[in-house]
Design an enzyme around this catalytic site. Structure first.
Site, PDB file in Angstrom:
ATOM      1  N   CYS A   2      67.332  67.919  30.663  1.00 33.12           N
ATOM      2  CA  CYS A   2      66.430  69.012  30.271  1.00 33.12           C
ATOM      3  C   CYS A   2      65.862  68.837  28.866  1.00 33.12           C
ATOM      4  CB  CYS A   2      67.168  70.343  30.318  1.00 33.12           C
ATOM      5  SG  CYS A   2      68.169  70.604  31.783  1.00 33.12           S
ATOM      6  N   ARG A  27      62.660  62.672  30.173  1.00 30.49           N
ATOM      7  CA  ARG A  27      64.055  63.046  30.370  1.00 30.49           C
ATOM      8  C   ARG A  27      64.342  63.489  31.801  1.00 30.49           C
ATOM      9  NH1 ARG A  27      66.329  64.269  25.166  1.00 30.49           N
ATOM     10  NH2 ARG A  27      67.822  65.710  26.069  1.00 30.49           N
ATOM     11  N   TRP A  74      66.263  70.501  34.365  1.00 30.28           N
ATOM     12  CA  TRP A  74      66.816  69.681  35.442  1.00 30.28           C
ATOM     13  C   TRP A  74      67.976  70.472  36.015  1.00 30.28           C
ATOM     14  CZ3 TRP A  74      71.285  66.451  36.336  1.00 30.28           C
ATOM     15  CH2 TRP A  74      71.119  65.484  37.322  1.00 30.28           C
ATOM     16  N   ASN A  98      70.147  73.465  27.360  1.00 33.15           N
ATOM     17  CA  ASN A  98      70.555  72.219  28.018  1.00 33.15           C
ATOM     18  C   ASN A  98      72.068  72.208  28.139  1.00 33.15           C
ATOM     19  OD1 ASN A  98      67.903  71.462  27.835  1.00 33.15           O
ATOM     20  ND2 ASN A  98      68.229  69.845  26.321  1.00 33.15           N
ATOM     21  N   GLY A  99      72.585  71.517  29.162  1.00 37.21           N
ATOM     22  CA  GLY A  99      74.027  71.366  29.285  1.00 37.21           C
ATOM     23  C   GLY A  99      74.639  72.413  30.198  1.00 37.21           C
ATOM     24  N   GLU A 479      71.812  45.381  38.802  1.00 32.73           N
ATOM     25  CA  GLU A 479      70.729  46.106  38.133  1.00 32.73           C
ATOM     26  C   GLU A 479      69.473  46.145  39.006  1.00 32.73           C
ATOM     27  OE1 GLU A 479      68.220  47.945  35.213  1.00 32.73           O
ATOM     28  OE2 GLU A 479      70.289  48.091  35.890  1.00 32.73           O
ATOM     29  N   LYS A 483      67.636  49.563  40.264  1.00 32.41           N
ATOM     30  CA  LYS A 483      66.229  49.856  40.003  1.00 32.41           C
ATOM     31  C   LYS A 483      65.507  50.261  41.289  1.00 32.41           C
ATOM     32  CE  LYS A 483      65.805  49.617  35.729  1.00 32.41           C
ATOM     33  NZ  LYS A 483      67.098  50.301  35.756  1.00 32.41           N
ATOM     34  N   GLU A 486      66.606  53.711  42.375  1.00 26.48           N
ATOM     35  CA  GLU A 486      66.168  54.768  41.466  1.00 26.48           C
ATOM     36  C   GLU A 486      64.746  55.225  41.731  1.00 26.48           C
ATOM     37  OE1 GLU A 486      68.268  54.428  37.144  1.00 26.48           O
ATOM     38  OE2 GLU A 486      66.987  52.747  37.700  1.00 26.48           O
ATOM     39  N   HIS A 502      83.088  38.720  52.504  1.00 29.57           N
ATOM     40  CA  HIS A 502      84.161  39.711  52.560  1.00 29.57           C
ATOM     41  C   HIS A 502      83.662  41.084  53.008  1.00 29.57           C
ATOM     42  CE1 HIS A 502      87.186  37.079  50.727  1.00 29.57           C
ATOM     43  NE2 HIS A 502      86.171  36.595  50.018  1.00 29.57           N
ATOM     44  N   LYS A 602      66.530  60.998  32.143  1.00 27.72           N
ATOM     45  CA  LYS A 602      66.598  59.856  31.231  1.00 27.72           C
ATOM     46  C   LYS A 602      67.917  59.837  30.459  1.00 27.72           C
ATOM     47  CE  LYS A 602      64.942  56.261  29.142  1.00 27.72           C
ATOM     48  NZ  LYS A 602      64.848  54.993  29.885  1.00 27.72           N
TER      49      LYS A 602
END
Length: 607
Positions: A2, A27, A74, A98-99, A479, A483, A486, A502, A602
């Site tokens: 947020c 963010r 958010w 926020n939080g 990574e 990506k 995401e 395996h 973010k």
């Protein structure tokens, strides 16, 4: 996550706040809102969705006033609806937050029993009601804050606007970041300095647990128990000119192409450009005494840490462990005397990494921050800082911050290896030369991306995608899969190529693209065998390699991307580029939002 902004100025507040909130879009958010004080009363505008929806509301119903607060939310407590959008109001009090207020349920029950009526499902609203109740009992705004702060538990930052108080904002932080801006006859507050960049570069960072009273004439800061305290003023390194997209479609695309410069700038923090000598930051200066390095990170930063483990052990000659920050505190880690924790975070505000850092300190470890923001909480709470110089990164999916982290880690490994006598002068020169050549090789790789478009088209339509790599290429496979997940929402998984037999090999058929990261290094021959196993089961092979690899295996690949030749040790930095480009172009093909993917933020400032 947020975004928060607050304004006390002589100009209309709403346009200033909307501009600041646009700089905080990176963010991540799912609703937005503003509130101002005008003619003594509070006025509020909110909208679910993007800032464009809030802008439409403002065009129909403008907001007057030169004092205000704004927010991009958010969702945590309660879905992303209009009712749950910030600011939240109780009587004369409006709050953006926020939080998480961890004890919100108990506070809500207490307030409801006393007659308070709640309009949202959020934890934020309890702050507004607590403050309103104190004001109703005759407390001043400052007294109300002093009484309410000790009652709140959790990790949070909030800003308060009060009807009838056109020259007042109240602000507080506990674990979540908050920056106060000082102007000429003006005061501002934001989630970070980026929000405030065009307004002021004079910044005060609140310490953990601080709260503040902002007026146009100045700022008063208090500790959690209400004791007045002075916090230093800084000149922010973030400028308004650093935040545009230029001619690129998305911030992510721009930031991919920013990487030669970001890597070069970061090189100068770890390699002296005049002497070519790699330098060690505190607390690693006494390299011989370092018994172990523990890297703490999350998400993409965790994968940079996994790559660094190879370098720190093979080049630096020091034992290294990599831990997910969110898991570290709960597994009762045993860390040796003389150990150093490296906390890795692009923003320097990731709460799980910050909490892991503090736990590492409690276990007697010295802490080195590897961050992109020198004024961040993680930087300020660490014993030393290794700074990446990637510049502001607005795309939620990290690109240039990741390769800058890799650059810093490799420079650190070289410096450790030299200081510990683990590598000789010739090897140091070879590695430094290879590292200094990376910006040029990355620029070469970005010149022609024509081979990527057909691959991106196929990836965007896949149901499942696998990424394989060995050794230093394994974290890059992880990574790459992250990506793609995401920003395209395509299911993807990264595996060490040797682990394919395996279990993951059962997933491979003619419908599954398999991206293989295979530079010509000591793992190449084994990776070639794994590629043959994929082909034998009908898998669609996308090969990322160099000229030698293309000659050896290119004929067996369905798609081929040929990268410049580089030393094996620096290959992870270069090979990050194609996995980023493939994900980005697949997102463009699919029509998803590459900069602000759904459900993601973010900077993760809740645990």
């Amino acid at each position: 996550m947020c975004g928060i902004v607050g304004v006390l100025s002589g100009q209309p507040a709403a346009p200033l706040m909307m501009d600041a909130l646009r700089r905080l879009e990176y963010r991540g958010y799912d609703s937005a809102g503003l509130a101002t004080v005008s003619e003594g009363g509070l006025t509020r505008r909110r909208a679910a969705g993007k800032l464009s929806a809030l802008q439409e509301v403002l065009e129909r119903e403008p907001l007057k006033g030169v004092s205000g607060i704004g927010h991009t939310r958010w969702a945590t407590h309660g879905p992303p609806t209009l009712e749950n959008a910030h600011p939240h109001v109780a009587g004369r009090v409006a709050v953006v937050h926020n939080g998480i207020i961890e004890n919100h349920a108990a506070l809500r029950a207490e307030l409801s029993a006393a007659g308070s009526t709640f309009e949202s499902a959020t934890d934020t609203e309890v702050v507004a009601h607590l403050l309103e109740r104190e004001l109703a009992d005759g407390a001043s705004p400052q007294e109300a804050m002093a009484r309410v702060m000790p009652r709140l538990t959790g990790a949070f930052a909030f800003v308060v606007l009060i009807a009838g108080e056109e020259d007042l904002l109240l602000a507080a932080r506990r674990a979540s970041p908050l920056a106060i801006g000082i102007g000429d006859g003006a005061a501002y507050v934001g989630s970070d300095a980026v929000a405030l960049a065009p307004l002021t570069r004079r910044i005060i960072y609140l310490d953990d647990g601080d709260w503040a009273v902002l007026r146009r004439s100045g700022v008063s800061v208090f500790t959690g128990d209400g004791t007045p305290v002075q916090r230093p003023e800084h000149v922010s390194t973030v400028s308004a000119a650093m935040i545009g997209k230029g001619n690129f479609r998305h911030f992510m695309e721009k930031e991919i192409y920013d990487q030669p410069e970001a890597i070069a700038h970061t090189l100068h923090t770890v390699i002296d450009p005049g002497t070519g000598v790699a330098t060690l930051p505190y607390p690693l200066e006494d390299a011989e005494s370092v018994s172990k390095i523990t890297i703490l990170a999350a998400g993409t930063s965790f994968y940079s840490g996994l790559t660094a483990r190879y370098w720190l052990e093979s080049i630096g000659g020091v034992a290294c462990e990599v831990d997910l920050a969110s898991e570290f505190r709960d597994r009762k880690a045993v860390l040796p005397k003389g150990g150093v924790v490296i906390a890795v975070s692009q923003s320097g505000e990731s709460l799980d990494t910050l909490m892991a850092l503090r736990h590492g300190k409690s276990l007697g470890q010295k802490v080195l921050a590897l961050v992109n923001v020198p004024e961040s909480t993680i930087a300020r709470e660490s014993d030393g800082v290794l700074l990446t110089r990637a510049g502001p990164e607005f795309g939620v999916a990290s690109t240039k911050a990741f390769t800058a982290q890799l650059t810093a880690f490799l420079g650190l490994a070289i410096a450790l290896g030299q200081a510990r006598g683990h590598i000789d002068k010739d090897e140091v020169l070879r590695l430094v030369t290879a590292l200094e050549g990376v910006p040029g090789r990355v620029a070469e790789a970005l010149k022609d991306t024509s081979a990527y478009h057909a691959i991106a088209h196929e990836l965007s339509r896949a149901k499942d995608v696998l990424y394989l790599g060995r050794g230093l290429s394994y974290p890059i496979a992880l990574e790459g899969a992250l990506k793609l997940k995401e920003i395209t929402y395509v299911h993807a998984e990264g595996y060490a190529a040797g682990e394919m037999k395996h279990g993951p090999i059962a997933l491979i058929d003619e419908h599954v693209p398999v991206v293989i990261v295979a530079p010509s290094d000591g793992w190449f021959d084994k990776t070639a065998s794994n590629m043959a196993e994929v082909r034998a089961r009908g898998g669609r092979v996308i090969l990322l390699t160099d000229a030698h690899g293309a000659k050896e295996l290119g004929g067996s690949a369905d798609h081929l991307v040929v990268l410049p030749d580089v030393a094996p040790e620096v290959a992870p930095i270069l090979y990050s580029i194609p996995v980023q480009l493939l994900a980005y172009l697949a997102a463009v093909e699919k029509g998803t939002d590459a900069d602000q993917p759904r459900n993601l933020a973010k900077s993760v400032t809740v645990e």
